[in-house]
Design an enzyme around this catalytic site. Structure first.
Site, PDB file in Angstrom:
ATOM      1  N   CYS A  45       0.832  -1.215   0.000  1.00  0.00           N
ATOM      2  CA  CYS A  45       0.000   0.000   0.000  1.00  0.00           C
ATOM      3  C   CYS A  45       0.864   1.263   0.000  1.00  0.00           C
ATOM      4  CB  CYS A  45      -0.895  -0.040   1.228  1.00  0.00           C
ATOM      5  SG  CYS A  45      -1.895   1.442   1.461  1.00  0.00           S
ATOM      6  N   SER A  47       0.706   3.664   1.952  1.00  0.00           N
ATOM      7  CA  SER A  47       1.104   4.057   3.303  1.00  0.00           C
ATOM      8  C   SER A  47       2.411   3.374   3.715  1.00  0.00           C
ATOM      9  CB  SER A  47       0.001   3.725   4.314  1.00  0.00           C
ATOM     10  OG  SER A  47      -1.147   4.472   4.019  1.00  0.00           O
ATOM     11  N   HIS A  50       5.065   5.455   2.165  1.00  0.00           N
ATOM     12  CA  HIS A  50       5.322   6.698   2.918  1.00  0.00           C
ATOM     13  C   HIS A  50       6.374   6.441   4.011  1.00  0.00           C
ATOM     14  CE1 HIS A  50       2.397   9.643   1.526  1.00  0.00           C
ATOM     15  NE2 HIS A  50       1.420   8.753   1.568  1.00  0.00           N
ATOM     16  N   HIS A  66       0.278  -3.634   6.337  1.00  0.00           N
ATOM     17  CA  HIS A  66      -0.903  -3.375   7.185  1.00  0.00           C
ATOM     18  C   HIS A  66      -2.178  -3.746   6.469  1.00  0.00           C
ATOM     19  CE1 HIS A  66      -0.456   0.033   4.549  1.00  0.00           C
ATOM     20  NE2 HIS A  66      -1.743   0.244   4.706  1.00  0.00           N
ATOM     21  N   CYS A 171      -7.489  -2.739   3.674  1.00  0.00           N
ATOM     22  CA  CYS A 171      -7.067  -1.329   3.651  1.00  0.00           C
ATOM     23  C   CYS A 171      -7.675  -0.579   2.488  1.00  0.00           C
ATOM     24  CB  CYS A 171      -5.550  -1.147   3.673  1.00  0.00           C
ATOM     25  SG  CYS A 171      -5.118   0.617   3.622  1.00  0.00           S
TER      26      CYS A 171
END
Ligand code: APR
Ligand code: ZN
Length: 368
Positions: A45, A47, A50, A66, A171
């Site tokens: 993902c 995220s 990031h 996650h 997610c």
């Protein structure tokens, strides 16, 4: 009885590098209120990226991932919601089930969760490497063959849902669907713009299509992503540029009822209020880097009655929304499987992040 300690291969972030290291680490058995899960799949993902790119600071070393799903291998004392053999989707925000928010059905604003600290409710983690504690990203750590999560983060879903699909429900699909249904409450016939059509943006488009939004305007730099957006129900596709607001106005008449940002860039967030009509809603779904303030023309916003809302995980209530999303998939109403562009091995995870940085791939999913 599960052997202890047990080993697991996991993708570990050391806190500074932009790449992950695949290591064999130790995992403790599940303690009270927690669940040992054998992962079936984990999505890659934005995220996670990031974190690798240093946009957010986290406790480290971190076991990344996650967006996961798998099978319950064993449960700790007192666990009642799931049992060994159940198929579960992992939630990256686990409700504490005790605070006022949780007790009033608003667990998405729970104040007792330790997810963001990457800790289990008792302040521990189950993962370690040669005596060094490892932190599972958002208390999930799905880029690992096994993980231990709190009971409230493991939601049982029908076993007919394949793990790759189930992982994405955890997610990008929950985030996209929740932003449209729970946060924006988009109704049939209302118009929407989606800026950024990666895994999350495409999930937003899927949900907009499901609720009957029209027109649905997709904006991305990549032609492939825009083609994918069309296949999920976008009626118009645009490349970003100076005339974006004018183009949206041409298509919608007065501006869109809703605009969603699904990248996490300051500039695109700042452009959002200009894409919506008076009284419209601009919805922040993409997460910007830490300490990156945005500037908004507050007078223009106030005078036109526009609102700017944050959407965190689509205000998902995992126990309510994951089974609902699984049913929508099984009923053929949410083509989650078509979001998966690449099925990869854990060892190929760095390549997947590089492709993501180049704006390629709808969603890579690690299959265990
Ligand atoms: N304008 C339009 N599109 C852009 C721009 C831009 N300036 N810059 C990047 N994009 C597009 C990329 O081409 C890509 O399709 O944004 C998309 C981002 O998608 P992914 O990298 O796949 O990220 P995703 O997993 O969808 O997450 C997006 O949501 O949950 C948050 O933290 C997550 O902030 C991240 C965001
Ligand atoms: Zn995610």
């Amino acid at each position: 009885m599960i052997p202890s300690p047990r080993k697991t291969r996991a993708a570990v972030h050391d806190g500074t590098s932009t790449a992950l290291e695949i290591r064999t680490v130790e995992i403790a058995p599940p303690g009270p209120g927690t669940v040992l899960v054998r992962l079936g799949a984990s999505g890659v993902c934005g995220s996670d990226r990031h974190v690798l790119d240093g946009d957010w600071q986290l406790p480290s070393p971190t076991v990344m991932g996650h967006e996961g799903a798998g099978t319950v291998e064993a449960v700790g004392a007192g666990v009642e919601d799931v049992a060994a053999g159940d198929h579960v989707i992992l939630s990256w925000f686990y409700p504490c089930r005790r605070c006022t928010a949780c007790l009033s059905g608003r667990s998405f604003v729970c104040t007792g969760s330790r997810s963001e600290e990457c800790l289990l409710p008792d302040g521990s983690t189950a993962l370690s490497d040669a005596g060094t504690q490892l932190f599972p990203y958002l208390s999930v750590g799905s880029m690992s063959e096994y993980t231990v999560v709190p009971e409230s983060a493991a939601i049982k879903v029908p076993a007919e849902v394949p793990f790759d699909v189930a992982s994405l429900i955890g997610c990008s699909i929950a985030t996209g669907y929740g932003s449209v249904v729970n946060d924006a409450a988009v109704q049939a016939g209302q118009s929407a713009v989606v800026v950024g059509t990666g895994g999350v943006g495409l999930s937003i488009i899927m949900a907009l299509n499901l609720v009957g939004a029209n027109p649905i305007i997709a904006v991305d730099l990549s032609d492939d992503k825009l083609e994918a957006a069309r296949s999920f129900g976008a009626t118009h596709t645009l490349k970003p540029g100076d005339d974006l607001a004018a183009r949206v106005q041409e298509i919608t008449g007065t501006g869109a009822d809703f605009a969603f940002e699904a990248i996490g860039r300051v500039e695109t967030i700042e452009s959002l209020p200009w894409l919506i009509t008076a009284g419209g809603k601009a919805v922040l779904v993409g997460l910007p880097p830490q300490d990156a303030p945005v500037s908004i023309d507050a007078l223009a916003l106030a005078e036109t009655g526009k609102s700017l809302i944050g959407s965190n995980y689509g205000s998902t209530v995992p126990g309510r929304d994951f089974p609902r999303l699984a049913e929508l998939y099984l009923a053929g109403k949410l083509p989650v499987d078509r979001l998966i562009s690449n099925r990869i091995k854990l060892d190929d995870v760095n390549e997947a992040f590089d492709a993501m940085r180049r704006g390629e791939r709808a969603r890579s999913v690690i299959v265990f």
